[in-house]
Design an enzyme around this catalytic site. Structure first.
Site, mmCIF file in Angstrom:
data_model
loop_
_atom_site.group_PDB
_atom_site.id
_atom_site.type_symbol
_atom_site.label_atom_id
_atom_site.label_comp_id
_atom_site.label_asym_id
_atom_site.label_seq_id
_atom_site.Cartn_x
_atom_site.Cartn_y
_atom_site.Cartn_z
ATOM 1 N N ASP A 98 6.211 -4.329 -10.441
ATOM 2 C CA ASP A 98 7.464 -3.656 -10.760
ATOM 3 C C ASP A 98 8.508 -4.678 -11.197
ATOM 4 O OD1 ASP A 98 8.642 -4.759 -8.453
ATOM 5 O OD2 ASP A 98 9.632 -2.880 -7.924
ATOM 6 N N ASP A 269 6.008 2.013 -0.481
ATOM 7 C CA ASP A 269 6.008 0.591 -0.167
ATOM 8 C C ASP A 269 7.250 0.267 0.632
ATOM 9 O OD1 ASP A 269 8.209 -0.911 -1.945
ATOM 10 O OD2 ASP A 269 7.325 0.686 -3.168
#
Length: 430
Positions: A98, A269
Protein backbone atom coordinates in the site's frame (compact mmCIF):
# COMPACT_ATOMS: atom_id res chain seq x y z
CA UNK A 1 -11.37 -13.37 7.93
CA UNK A 2 -7.65 -12.81 7.33
CA UNK A 3 -5.32 -10.71 9.47
CA UNK A 4 -2.36 -8.93 7.83
CA UNK A 5 0.50 -7.61 9.95
CA UNK A 6 1.93 -4.27 8.68
CA UNK A 7 5.71 -4.47 8.39
CA UNK A 8 7.67 -1.73 10.09
CA UNK A 9 10.99 -3.53 9.89
CA UNK A 10 10.36 -5.18 13.27
CA UNK A 11 12.62 -8.06 14.21
CA UNK A 12 14.35 -9.46 17.29
CA UNK A 13 17.88 -10.69 17.95
CA UNK A 14 17.90 -14.41 18.86
CA UNK A 15 21.41 -14.06 20.31
CA UNK A 16 20.34 -11.46 22.89
CA UNK A 17 21.27 -12.54 26.43
CA UNK A 18 18.56 -11.21 28.77
CA UNK A 19 20.65 -11.60 31.91
CA UNK A 20 23.90 -10.09 30.65
CA UNK A 21 22.07 -7.88 28.11
CA UNK A 22 24.66 -8.58 25.42
CA UNK A 23 24.51 -9.67 21.79
CA UNK A 24 26.55 -11.95 19.59
CA UNK A 25 29.74 -10.20 18.55
CA UNK A 26 29.31 -10.66 14.81
CA UNK A 27 25.53 -10.26 14.62
CA UNK A 28 24.19 -8.77 11.37
CA UNK A 29 20.63 -7.60 11.77
CA UNK A 30 19.32 -8.37 8.29
CA UNK A 31 20.89 -11.82 8.28
CA UNK A 32 20.53 -12.93 11.88
CA UNK A 33 17.50 -11.23 13.42
CA UNK A 34 14.11 -12.93 13.23
CA UNK A 35 10.76 -11.60 12.04
CA UNK A 36 7.58 -12.49 13.92
CA UNK A 37 6.65 -15.20 11.41
CA UNK A 38 10.04 -16.88 12.02
CA UNK A 39 9.62 -17.07 15.79
CA UNK A 40 6.34 -18.95 15.92
CA UNK A 41 5.62 -22.45 14.68
CA UNK A 42 2.31 -21.08 13.39
CA UNK A 43 2.59 -17.38 12.42
CA UNK A 44 -0.07 -15.25 14.16
CA UNK A 45 -1.21 -13.64 10.91
CA UNK A 46 -2.17 -14.62 7.38
CA UNK A 47 0.11 -12.22 5.59
CA UNK A 48 2.10 -9.00 5.77
CA UNK A 49 1.40 -5.50 4.50
CA UNK A 50 4.30 -3.34 3.37
CA UNK A 51 3.86 0.38 2.82
CA UNK A 52 5.77 2.27 0.14
CA UNK A 53 6.04 5.15 2.62
CA UNK A 54 7.80 2.86 5.13
CA UNK A 55 10.28 1.74 2.47
CA UNK A 56 10.87 4.98 0.54
CA UNK A 57 9.56 7.68 2.84
CA UNK A 58 7.04 10.27 1.65
CA UNK A 59 7.54 13.99 1.37
CA UNK A 60 9.18 15.19 4.58
CA UNK A 61 8.58 11.86 6.37
CA UNK A 62 11.61 9.54 6.16
CA UNK A 63 11.23 5.83 5.54
CA UNK A 64 12.37 3.11 7.92
CA UNK A 65 14.45 1.22 5.37
CA UNK A 66 18.08 2.14 4.84
CA UNK A 67 19.34 2.61 1.29
CA UNK A 68 20.98 -0.83 1.39
CA UNK A 69 17.76 -2.43 2.64
CA UNK A 70 15.74 -0.75 -0.09
CA UNK A 71 18.09 -2.04 -2.76
CA UNK A 72 17.94 -5.50 -1.25
CA UNK A 73 14.13 -5.45 -1.20
CA UNK A 74 13.94 -4.41 -4.85
CA UNK A 75 16.57 -6.95 -5.85
CA UNK A 76 15.11 -9.95 -3.97
CA UNK A 77 11.42 -9.09 -3.88
CA UNK A 78 9.25 -8.91 -0.79
CA UNK A 79 8.97 -12.67 -0.26
CA UNK A 80 12.69 -13.35 -0.20
CA UNK A 81 13.51 -10.14 1.65
CA UNK A 82 11.14 -11.04 4.50
CA UNK A 83 11.99 -14.75 4.20
CA UNK A 84 8.31 -15.62 3.93
CA UNK A 85 8.95 -18.94 2.20
CA UNK A 86 11.75 -20.18 4.48
CA UNK A 87 9.32 -22.29 6.52
CA UNK A 88 9.06 -25.77 4.97
CA UNK A 89 5.54 -27.11 5.22
CA UNK A 90 4.09 -23.89 6.64
CA UNK A 91 1.04 -22.19 5.18
CA UNK A 92 1.73 -19.54 2.55
CA UNK A 93 1.69 -15.99 3.89
CA UNK A 94 0.24 -13.45 1.45
CA UNK A 95 1.57 -9.96 0.80
CA UNK A 96 -0.17 -6.61 0.34
CA UNK A 97 1.47 -3.39 -0.81
CA UNK A 98 0.00 0.00 0.00
CA UNK A 99 1.00 3.66 -0.17
CA UNK A 100 0.88 4.61 3.52
CA UNK A 101 -1.58 7.48 3.15
CA UNK A 102 -1.38 8.47 6.83
CA UNK A 103 2.27 9.44 6.33
CA UNK A 104 1.28 12.21 3.88
CA UNK A 105 -2.12 13.12 5.30
CA UNK A 106 -1.10 16.79 5.65
CA UNK A 107 -0.16 17.09 1.97
CA UNK A 108 -2.56 18.54 -0.59
CA UNK A 109 -1.94 15.69 -3.00
CA UNK A 110 -0.37 12.21 -2.69
CA UNK A 111 3.41 12.38 -3.30
CA UNK A 112 3.43 9.15 -5.35
CA UNK A 113 2.30 8.76 -8.94
CA UNK A 114 0.24 5.78 -10.08
CA UNK A 115 3.14 4.59 -12.23
CA UNK A 116 5.61 4.74 -9.30
CA UNK A 117 3.31 2.76 -7.04
CA UNK A 118 2.56 0.09 -9.64
CA UNK A 119 6.28 -0.28 -10.31
CA UNK A 120 6.88 -0.71 -6.56
CA UNK A 121 4.24 -3.45 -6.34
CA UNK A 122 5.42 -5.21 -9.49
CA UNK A 123 9.15 -5.14 -8.75
CA UNK A 124 8.62 -6.35 -5.18
CA UNK A 125 6.21 -9.10 -6.27
CA UNK A 126 3.22 -8.39 -4.03
CA UNK A 127 0.10 -10.55 -4.18
CA UNK A 128 -2.16 -7.50 -3.77
CA UNK A 129 -1.57 -3.81 -4.43
CA UNK A 130 -3.70 -0.92 -3.22
CA UNK A 131 -4.53 2.07 -5.38
CA UNK A 132 -3.07 5.47 -4.54
CA UNK A 133 -5.33 7.16 -1.99
CA UNK A 134 -5.63 10.36 0.02
CA UNK A 135 -6.72 9.82 3.63
CA UNK A 136 -9.79 11.54 5.07
CA UNK A 137 -9.66 11.95 8.85
CA UNK A 138 -12.86 13.95 9.43
CA UNK A 139 -16.16 12.22 10.12
CA UNK A 140 -19.53 13.97 9.62
CA UNK A 141 -22.22 11.25 9.64
CA UNK A 142 -25.06 13.73 9.09
CA UNK A 143 -23.33 15.72 6.34
CA UNK A 144 -23.95 13.50 3.36
CA UNK A 145 -25.26 16.27 1.15
CA UNK A 146 -23.61 19.64 0.65
CA UNK A 147 -24.86 22.52 -1.46
CA UNK A 148 -21.71 24.27 -2.65
CA UNK A 149 -23.70 27.11 -4.21
CA UNK A 150 -24.41 28.81 -0.89
CA UNK A 151 -22.20 30.41 1.72
CA UNK A 152 -20.02 27.75 3.33
CA UNK A 153 -19.82 27.33 7.09
CA UNK A 154 -16.64 26.03 8.71
CA UNK A 155 -18.04 22.51 8.66
CA UNK A 156 -19.16 22.87 5.06
CA UNK A 157 -15.62 23.82 4.15
CA UNK A 158 -14.33 20.76 6.00
CA UNK A 159 -16.80 18.55 4.11
CA UNK A 160 -15.73 20.19 0.85
CA UNK A 161 -12.12 19.24 1.64
CA UNK A 162 -13.28 15.68 2.27
CA UNK A 163 -15.07 15.65 -1.08
CA UNK A 164 -11.93 16.89 -2.80
CA UNK A 165 -9.82 14.14 -1.22
CA UNK A 166 -12.37 11.51 -2.12
CA UNK A 167 -12.42 12.81 -5.69
CA UNK A 168 -8.62 12.56 -5.89
CA UNK A 169 -8.71 9.02 -4.48
CA UNK A 170 -11.34 7.83 -6.97
CA UNK A 171 -9.61 9.52 -9.90
CA UNK A 172 -6.32 7.83 -8.99
CA UNK A 173 -8.10 4.51 -8.48
CA UNK A 174 -9.39 4.67 -12.06
CA UNK A 175 -5.92 5.52 -13.39
CA UNK A 176 -4.46 2.71 -11.25
CA UNK A 177 -6.94 0.21 -12.69
CA UNK A 178 -6.25 1.27 -16.27
CA UNK A 179 -2.45 1.15 -15.93
CA UNK A 180 -2.67 -2.21 -14.14
CA UNK A 181 -4.68 -3.66 -17.03
CA UNK A 182 -2.55 -2.12 -19.77
CA UNK A 183 0.68 -3.44 -18.22
CA UNK A 184 -0.73 -6.88 -17.41
CA UNK A 185 0.50 -6.75 -13.81
CA UNK A 186 0.54 -9.97 -11.80
CA UNK A 187 -0.74 -8.55 -8.50
CA UNK A 188 -4.44 -8.23 -7.68
CA UNK A 189 -5.54 -4.55 -7.66
CA UNK A 190 -7.30 -3.27 -4.56
CA UNK A 191 -9.30 -0.07 -4.73
CA UNK A 192 -9.26 2.20 -1.68
CA UNK A 193 -12.48 3.81 -0.44
CA UNK A 194 -12.21 7.03 1.56
CA UNK A 195 -15.22 8.74 3.08
CA UNK A 196 -16.52 11.01 5.83
CA UNK A 197 -19.99 9.47 6.39
CA UNK A 198 -21.90 6.24 5.73
CA UNK A 199 -23.30 7.55 2.44
CA UNK A 200 -19.94 8.85 1.20
CA UNK A 201 -18.29 5.49 1.88
CA UNK A 202 -21.10 3.75 0.02
CA UNK A 203 -20.64 6.15 -2.90
CA UNK A 204 -16.92 5.39 -3.02
CA UNK A 205 -17.49 1.62 -2.97
CA UNK A 206 -20.13 1.91 -5.68
CA UNK A 207 -17.79 3.87 -7.96
CA UNK A 208 -14.86 1.49 -7.33
CA UNK A 209 -17.07 -1.45 -8.29
CA UNK A 210 -18.08 0.34 -11.48
CA UNK A 211 -14.39 0.74 -12.33
CA UNK A 212 -13.95 -3.02 -11.91
CA UNK A 213 -12.56 -3.60 -8.41
CA UNK A 214 -13.73 -6.72 -6.58
CA UNK A 215 -11.47 -6.12 -3.58
CA UNK A 216 -11.88 -2.79 -1.80
CA UNK A 217 -9.99 -1.43 1.22
CA UNK A 218 -11.88 0.84 3.59
CA UNK A 219 -9.53 3.66 4.59
CA UNK A 220 -9.67 6.38 7.23
CA UNK A 221 -11.62 4.32 9.78
CA UNK A 222 -8.95 4.01 12.47
CA UNK A 223 -10.17 7.06 14.48
CA UNK A 224 -13.85 6.05 14.25
CA UNK A 225 -15.84 4.51 17.05
CA UNK A 226 -16.98 0.95 16.48
CA UNK A 227 -20.61 1.98 16.08
CA UNK A 228 -19.59 4.45 13.34
CA UNK A 229 -17.64 1.76 11.50
CA UNK A 230 -20.63 -0.58 11.68
CA UNK A 231 -22.97 2.15 10.41
CA UNK A 232 -20.67 2.75 7.43
CA UNK A 233 -20.39 -0.97 6.65
CA UNK A 234 -24.17 -1.36 6.92
CA UNK A 235 -24.65 1.44 4.40
CA UNK A 236 -21.93 0.02 2.14
CA UNK A 237 -23.72 -3.34 2.25
CA UNK A 238 -26.63 -1.78 0.35
CA UNK A 239 -24.41 -1.25 -2.70
CA UNK A 240 -21.77 -3.98 -2.27
CA UNK A 241 -21.91 -6.70 -4.89
CA UNK A 242 -21.74 -10.32 -3.75
CA UNK A 243 -18.31 -10.86 -5.29
CA UNK A 244 -16.78 -7.76 -3.64
CA UNK A 245 -14.51 -8.39 -0.64
CA UNK A 246 -13.73 -5.62 1.83
CA UNK A 247 -10.49 -4.98 3.74
CA UNK A 248 -10.37 -2.75 6.84
CA UNK A 249 -7.21 -0.64 6.92
CA UNK A 250 -5.75 -0.39 10.43
CA UNK A 251 -8.89 -1.63 12.22
CA UNK A 252 -9.08 -4.64 14.56
CA UNK A 253 -12.05 -4.55 17.04
CA UNK A 254 -12.03 -8.36 17.37
CA UNK A 255 -15.18 -8.33 19.47
CA UNK A 256 -17.09 -7.34 16.33
CA UNK A 257 -15.47 -9.55 13.70
CA UNK A 258 -18.68 -11.50 13.19
CA UNK A 259 -20.49 -8.26 12.38
CA UNK A 260 -17.67 -7.20 10.06
CA UNK A 261 -17.76 -10.54 8.30
CA UNK A 262 -21.53 -10.29 7.85
CA UNK A 263 -21.02 -7.01 5.99
CA UNK A 264 -18.48 -8.51 3.59
CA UNK A 265 -15.19 -7.82 5.38
CA UNK A 266 -12.72 -10.53 4.37
CA UNK A 267 -9.51 -9.14 5.90
CA UNK A 268 -7.98 -6.41 8.03
CA UNK A 269 -4.59 -5.18 9.19
CA UNK A 270 -3.31 -3.48 12.33
CA UNK A 271 -0.13 -2.76 14.27
CA UNK A 272 -2.14 -2.17 17.45
CA UNK A 273 -1.03 -5.32 19.34
CA UNK A 274 2.63 -4.53 18.69
CA UNK A 275 2.34 -0.82 19.47
CA UNK A 276 0.43 -1.36 22.71
CA UNK A 277 3.32 -3.45 24.02
CA UNK A 278 5.47 -0.35 24.44
CA UNK A 279 3.29 2.71 23.80
CA UNK A 280 0.17 2.08 25.85
CA UNK A 281 0.08 3.42 29.40
CA UNK A 282 -1.27 0.22 30.92
CA UNK A 283 -2.44 -2.48 28.47
CA UNK A 284 0.97 -3.82 27.42
CA UNK A 285 0.70 -7.62 27.78
CA UNK A 286 -2.43 -9.20 26.30
CA UNK A 287 -4.21 -12.41 27.23
CA UNK A 288 -7.57 -13.80 26.11
CA UNK A 289 -8.96 -12.97 29.53
CA UNK A 290 -7.56 -9.47 30.13
CA UNK A 291 -4.60 -7.15 29.45
CA UNK A 292 -1.81 -6.51 31.96
CA UNK A 293 0.55 -3.63 32.64
CA UNK A 294 4.21 -4.36 31.95
CA UNK A 295 6.69 -3.56 34.73
CA UNK A 296 8.84 -0.51 33.92
CA UNK A 297 12.57 -0.99 34.48
CA UNK A 298 14.13 1.66 32.20
CA UNK A 299 17.79 1.51 31.25
CA UNK A 300 19.83 4.15 33.05
CA UNK A 301 22.12 4.51 30.05
CA UNK A 302 19.36 4.43 27.45
CA UNK A 303 16.55 6.51 28.92
CA UNK A 304 16.59 10.17 27.73
CA UNK A 305 14.51 11.41 30.67
CA UNK A 306 16.78 9.74 33.22
CA UNK A 307 19.88 11.02 31.46
CA UNK A 308 18.56 14.60 31.55
CA UNK A 309 17.78 14.31 35.26
CA UNK A 310 21.20 12.84 35.98
CA UNK A 311 22.88 15.59 33.95
CA UNK A 312 20.94 18.23 35.85
CA UNK A 313 22.00 16.74 39.18
CA UNK A 314 18.42 15.78 40.12
CA UNK A 315 19.20 12.04 40.29
CA UNK A 316 22.30 10.28 41.52
CA UNK A 317 23.56 8.07 38.71
CA UNK A 318 25.09 5.46 41.02
CA UNK A 319 21.84 5.12 42.99
CA UNK A 320 19.80 4.83 39.79
CA UNK A 321 22.13 2.14 38.49
CA UNK A 322 21.94 0.25 41.79
CA UNK A 323 18.14 0.23 41.80
CA UNK A 324 17.98 -0.72 38.11
CA UNK A 325 20.12 -3.80 38.69
CA UNK A 326 18.27 -4.64 41.91
CA UNK A 327 14.96 -4.64 39.99
CA UNK A 328 16.28 -6.95 37.30
CA UNK A 329 17.74 -9.34 39.88
CA UNK A 330 14.51 -9.40 41.92
CA UNK A 331 12.38 -10.04 38.85
CA UNK A 332 14.64 -12.87 37.68
CA UNK A 333 14.45 -14.44 41.15
CA UNK A 334 10.68 -14.05 41.21
CA UNK A 335 10.50 -15.77 37.84
CA UNK A 336 12.28 -18.72 39.49
CA UNK A 337 9.86 -18.51 42.44
CA UNK A 338 12.80 -17.76 44.75
CA UNK A 339 11.47 -14.53 46.33
CA UNK A 340 8.01 -13.31 47.47
CA UNK A 341 6.02 -10.78 45.48
CA UNK A 342 6.33 -8.05 48.13
CA UNK A 343 10.12 -8.16 47.94
CA UNK A 344 9.95 -7.54 44.19
CA UNK A 345 7.38 -4.76 44.51
CA UNK A 346 9.43 -2.94 47.12
CA UNK A 347 12.45 -2.50 44.87
CA UNK A 348 10.46 -1.98 41.65
CA UNK A 349 8.38 0.79 43.21
CA UNK A 350 11.44 2.40 44.79
CA UNK A 351 13.05 2.61 41.35
CA UNK A 352 9.80 3.87 39.82
CA UNK A 353 9.60 6.70 42.36
CA UNK A 354 13.07 7.66 41.20
CA UNK A 355 12.55 7.53 37.42
CA UNK A 356 8.86 8.51 37.32
CA UNK A 357 7.47 9.73 40.63
CA UNK A 358 4.08 10.66 39.15
CA UNK A 359 2.29 7.40 38.34
CA UNK A 360 1.29 4.79 40.92
CA UNK A 361 1.29 1.39 39.20
CA UNK A 362 1.60 -0.65 42.40
CA UNK A 363 -1.75 -2.44 42.07
CA UNK A 364 -1.22 -3.17 38.37
CA UNK A 365 2.27 -4.53 39.07
CA UNK A 366 1.01 -6.70 41.92
CA UNK A 367 -1.72 -8.10 39.67
CA UNK A 368 0.62 -9.18 36.87
CA UNK A 369 3.17 -10.60 39.29
CA UNK A 370 0.62 -12.57 41.31
CA UNK A 371 -1.19 -13.89 38.23
CA UNK A 372 2.08 -14.88 36.46
CA UNK A 373 0.28 -14.91 33.03
CA UNK A 374 3.47 -15.72 31.10
CA UNK A 375 3.43 -19.19 32.68
CA UNK A 376 -0.05 -19.95 31.28
CA UNK A 377 0.79 -18.83 27.75
CA UNK A 378 2.02 -21.55 25.37
CA UNK A 379 3.41 -19.14 22.77
CA UNK A 380 7.07 -19.45 21.85
CA UNK A 381 7.97 -16.01 23.21
CA UNK A 382 6.67 -16.65 26.73
CA UNK A 383 8.07 -20.17 26.76
CA UNK A 384 11.55 -18.91 25.84
CA UNK A 385 11.99 -15.71 27.84
CA UNK A 386 9.58 -16.21 30.75
CA UNK A 387 9.17 -13.24 33.08
CA UNK A 388 11.22 -11.04 30.74
CA UNK A 389 8.13 -10.71 28.54
CA UNK A 390 6.42 -8.48 31.13
CA UNK A 391 9.46 -6.26 31.75
CA UNK A 392 9.08 -2.91 29.97
CA UNK A 393 12.68 -2.33 28.94
CA UNK A 394 14.46 -2.01 25.60
CA UNK A 395 13.44 -3.18 22.14
CA UNK A 396 14.32 -6.85 22.62
CA UNK A 397 11.83 -7.34 25.45
CA UNK A 398 9.23 -4.84 24.25
CA UNK A 399 9.12 -6.12 20.69
CA UNK A 400 8.86 -9.74 21.79
CA UNK A 401 5.95 -8.75 24.02
CA UNK A 402 4.36 -7.17 20.96
CA UNK A 403 4.86 -10.39 19.00
CA UNK A 404 3.19 -12.27 21.86
CA UNK A 405 0.25 -9.84 21.63
CA UNK A 406 -0.14 -10.77 17.97
CA UNK A 407 -0.73 -14.40 18.95
CA UNK A 408 -3.45 -13.32 21.37
CA UNK A 409 -5.21 -11.21 18.74
CA UNK A 410 -5.03 -14.07 16.23
CA UNK A 411 -6.48 -16.60 18.66
CA UNK A 412 -9.19 -14.13 19.72
CA UNK A 413 -10.07 -13.60 16.07
CA UNK A 414 -10.40 -17.34 15.50
CA UNK A 415 -12.35 -17.84 18.70
CA UNK A 416 -14.83 -15.05 17.96
CA UNK A 417 -15.45 -16.49 14.51
CA UNK A 418 -16.17 -19.89 16.05
CA UNK A 419 -12.98 -21.56 14.88
CA UNK A 420 -11.36 -24.22 17.05
CA UNK A 421 -7.68 -23.89 17.93
CA UNK A 422 -5.93 -27.12 18.78
CA UNK A 423 -2.85 -25.35 20.13
CA UNK A 424 -4.66 -23.37 22.87
CA UNK A 425 -7.84 -25.22 23.87
CA UNK A 426 -7.53 -24.13 27.52
CA UNK A 427 -7.35 -20.41 26.62
CA UNK A 428 -9.97 -20.47 23.88
CA UNK A 429 -12.62 -21.94 26.17
CA UNK A 430 -12.05 -19.43 28.98
Amino acid sequence: MKFFFPDSHDSVDPSFDFEAETRAEFRIRQRDDLYAHEIFEEPPFDGVLVSKAIVDGSGSAPGKYSLAQRHRLFRLGVRDFLRLDDRPGGRRLETIGDCGAFSYVREDFPPFSVEEVIQFYSVCGFDYGMSVDHAILDYFPDADQLDLNGVLSDRDEAVARCQRRQGITLHLARDFWNVHRSQGCDFTPVGVAQGWSPASYAKAVEELQEIGYTMIAMGGMVPLKTRDILECLERVATVRRSETRLHLLGVTRCDHVEDFQRYGVASFDSTMPLMQAFKDGKDNYHTLRRPYTAIRVPQVQGNPKLQRQIGAGQINQAEARRLEQACLHALREYGREAVPVDAVLDVVLEYERLHDGKTDRSSAYRQVLEDRPWEDCPCEVCAEIGINVIIFRGAERNRRRGFHNLTVLYHRLHHNLGWREARQPDLVTQ
